[in-house]
Motif scaffolding. Structure first.
Motif, PDB file in Angstrom:
ATOM      1  N   ARG A  79      -0.080  -5.447  33.374  1.00  0.00           N
ATOM      2  CA  ARG A  79      -0.482  -6.627  32.612  1.00  0.00           C
ATOM      3  C   ARG A  79      -1.693  -7.268  33.283  1.00  0.00           C
ATOM      4  N   MET A  80      -2.710  -7.574  32.511  1.00  0.00           N
ATOM      5  CA  MET A  80      -3.894  -8.257  32.995  1.00  0.00           C
ATOM      6  C   MET A  80      -3.845  -9.713  32.527  1.00  0.00           C
ATOM      7  N   ASP A  81      -4.795 -10.499  32.987  1.00  0.00           N
ATOM      8  CA  ASP A  81      -4.912 -11.863  32.470  1.00  0.00           C
ATOM      9  C   ASP A  81      -5.210 -11.806  30.975  1.00  0.00           C
ATOM     10  N   ASP A  82      -4.666 -12.756  30.229  1.00  0.00           N
ATOM     11  CA  ASP A  82      -4.975 -12.835  28.810  1.00  0.00           C
ATOM     12  C   ASP A  82      -6.468 -13.112  28.620  1.00  0.00           C
ATOM     13  N   ALA A  83      -6.999 -12.621  27.518  1.00  0.00           N
ATOM     14  CA  ALA A  83      -8.404 -12.853  27.213  1.00  0.00           C
ATOM     15  C   ALA A  83      -8.622 -14.329  26.870  1.00  0.00           C
ATOM     16  N   PRO A  84      -9.817 -14.868  27.151  1.00  0.00           N
ATOM     17  CA  PRO A  84     -10.091 -16.294  26.909  1.00  0.00           C
ATOM     18  C   PRO A  84     -10.523 -16.588  25.477  1.00  0.00           C
ATOM     19  N   VAL A  85      -9.961 -15.851  24.524  1.00  0.00           N
ATOM     20  CA  VAL A  85     -10.246 -16.067  23.107  1.00  0.00           C
ATOM     21  C   VAL A  85      -8.919 -16.009  22.357  1.00  0.00           C
ATOM     22  N   PRO A  86      -8.869 -16.568  21.156  1.00  0.00           N
ATOM     23  CA  PRO A  86      -7.615 -16.531  20.398  1.00  0.00           C
ATOM     24  C   PRO A  86      -7.136 -15.096  20.152  1.00  0.00           C
ATOM     25  N   GLY A  87      -5.825 -14.954  19.974  1.00  0.00           N
ATOM     26  CA  GLY A  87      -5.262 -13.645  19.690  1.00  0.00           C
ATOM     27  C   GLY A  87      -5.764 -13.110  18.367  1.00  0.00           C
ATOM     28  N   ARG A  88      -5.799 -11.782  18.267  1.00  0.00           N
ATOM     29  CA  ARG A  88      -6.217 -11.124  17.024  1.00  0.00           C
ATOM     30  C   ARG A  88      -5.696  -9.695  17.015  1.00  0.00           C
ATOM     31  N   ALA A  89      -5.646  -9.136  15.818  1.00  0.00           N
ATOM     32  CA  ALA A  89      -5.230  -7.751  15.649  1.00  0.00           C
ATOM     33  C   ALA A  89      -6.455  -6.879  15.413  1.00  0.00           C
ATOM     34  N   MET A  90      -6.454  -5.694  15.980  1.00  0.00           N
ATOM     35  CA  MET A  90      -7.461  -4.662  15.757  1.00  0.00           C
ATOM     36  C   MET A  90      -8.905  -5.129  15.957  1.00  0.00           C
ATOM     37  N   PRO A  91      -9.223  -5.712  17.113  1.00  0.00           N
ATOM     38  CA  PRO A  91     -10.624  -6.036  17.376  1.00  0.00           C
ATOM     39  C   PRO A  91     -11.440  -4.758  17.558  1.00  0.00           C
ATOM     40  N   LEU A  92     -12.746  -4.846  17.374  1.00  0.00           N
ATOM     41  CA  LEU A  92     -13.638  -3.734  17.650  1.00  0.00           C
ATOM     42  C   LEU A  92     -13.778  -3.609  19.158  1.00  0.00           C
ATOM     43  N   ALA A  93     -13.820  -2.368  19.656  1.00  0.00           N
ATOM     44  CA  ALA A  93     -13.801  -2.153  21.103  1.00  0.00           C
ATOM     45  C   ALA A  93     -14.910  -1.209  21.526  1.00  0.00           C
ATOM     46  N   GLY A  94     -15.424  -1.408  22.742  1.00  0.00           N
ATOM     47  CA  GLY A  94     -16.455  -0.536  23.285  1.00  0.00           C
ATOM     48  C   GLY A  94     -16.543  -0.671  24.792  1.00  0.00           C
TER      49      GLY A  94
END
Length: 394
Positions: A79-94
């Motif tokens: 487990r890492m720190d949560d991202a500093p943005v609101p939760g979302r499903a299926m973000p684009l990744a790179g």
């Protein structure tokens, strides 16, 4: 369309958003360059030795089934720190080579079997994660909402994105967005894009490969292939491969190979298009079977025209609902398996952590490790998206 439906469609497309994943071509060339020299010595012998209806079919070594081990590697999900943005499903990744990028995604995913008035609320914000420093940063907001159906590819540290008929580039080094020129002919909204040597490839609706020179911001077009296909385009070390069905029912898949001067065609006995280049082979990692028993996925060596089926022991339920899909060079994680094209070995991925979200996650290989972000807590009555992040190294 529910999130469950969208996930099923996404998986059926076979890693559709991973056309040429971050770092893919550079990693693929490093992994494949040495093998390619040895392969060409034997290519003529192999091609002459096996032929079925004009296609060299390399029967998968049955011992390969025994190489499906459990679990993959010796690592486990952390487990890492949560991202500093609101939760979302299926973000684009790179992957930029230093940071894992996550952009857009669905802020209000629709619960299964629900009749949502607004089926998707795309996000404009995003975040980047540095796995060495173990730090997140918020990135510049995108000019438009970036839906889960957008397509991406990486050119060095720049994420190129197409969606809703518009093209964008996010430069991670400058933390800046720019609008890209549209191609001469419209592209398919659900089509794939790929990249190599600073150029981005996309299929037009008329079945032509269009090429964007990212530095010059100019488009060109490859010569037309003998057969019009509306399928997936993948950049390889030696050229371009377009694959897709030849019949309206989605069957009869062929691979058209551009070697820099001419096209050739290879029929492949599978149901899906190829979407990943390992440096040696094209791989579609989808173990599902159609009504006729034919597998959706397979493996093709474009130099020798040899096709291999996926091992019989692979199933479409090995992931246990943990929809982690990512590819980098010879390593592909998907459908609950880790495939290593360097030796043709298979392993089941590490089990899903009990606390991890089960649906709508996005993942990317990041210098030998997999970074996962987003998803939906399906155990919650409200079906809330989360900002959870996990990492795994095989």
């Amino acid at each position: 369309m529910t999130l469950e439906d969208r996930l099923a469609r996404s998986l059926h497309e076979g890693l559709a958003r991973l056309d040429v994943p971050p770092g893919d071509l550079d990693g693929a060339r490093r992994a494949g360059g040495r093998l390619r020299r040895r392969r060409r010595v034997v290519a003529a012998v192999v091609a002459a030795a096996v032929a079925v209806t004009g296609l060299g079919v390399l029967a998968w070594d049955r011992e390969a089934d025994d190489r499906v081990t459990d679990p993959a590697g010796s690592g486990s999900w952390q487990r890492m720190d949560d991202a500093p943005v609101p939760g979302r499903a299926m973000p684009l990744a790179g992957w930029t080579g230093e940071e894992a990028l996550f952009v857009g995604g669905d802020l209000e995913p629709c619960p299964p079997a629900a009749d949502c008035v607004v089926p998707s609320v795309p996000a404009r914000d995003g975040a980047a994660y540095d796995p060495d420093a173990q730090e997140w940063r918020v990135i510049a907001e995108a000019p438009v909402p970036m839906g889960y159906w957008f397509r991406t590819t990486m050119v060095d540290d720049t994420m190129v994105i197409v969606g809703d008929g518009r093209w964008w580039a996010y430069d991670a080094g400058d933390d800046a967005w720019t609008r890209l020129p549209a191609p001469p002919a419209p592209t398919e909204d659900t089509g794939s894009i790929s990249s190599a040597d600073g150029r981005v490839l996309a299929m037009s609706r008329r079945g032509r490969v269009q090429v964007l020179d990212l530095a010059a911001r100019t488009w060109s077009e490859l010569p037309a292939a003998p057969r019009r296909l509306v399928g997936a385009v993948v950049a390889t070390d030696d050229g371009v491969v377009v694959s897709g069905p030849t019949r309206g029912d989605g069957t009869g898949v062929v691979a058209q190979i551009w070697d820099g001067s001419s096209w050739s065609e290879v029929p492949v006995p599978q149901r899906n298009s190829f979407r990943h280049w390992t440096g040696e082979r094209l791989v579609e990692l989808d173990p599902q079977r159609g009504a006729d028993g034919e597998r959706a996925g397979g493996i093709l060596d474009p130099a020798t025209r040899e096709w291999s089926p996926l091992p019989d022991r692979l199933t479409d339920s090995a992931g246990g609902g943990w929809s982690v899909n990512a590819a980098e060079g010879p390593l592909i994680l998907g459908w609950g398996y880790l495939y290593d094209d360097r030796d043709g070995s298979w392993a089941r991925q590490a089990p899903r952590p009990e606390a991890a979200q089960t649906e709508g996650v996005s993942a990317v290989w990041a210098d030998g490790r997999v970074i996962v972000f987003g998803g939906v807590d399906s155990s919650a009555q409200s079906y809330e998206p989360v900002s959870q992040a996990w990492a795994w190294r095989p």
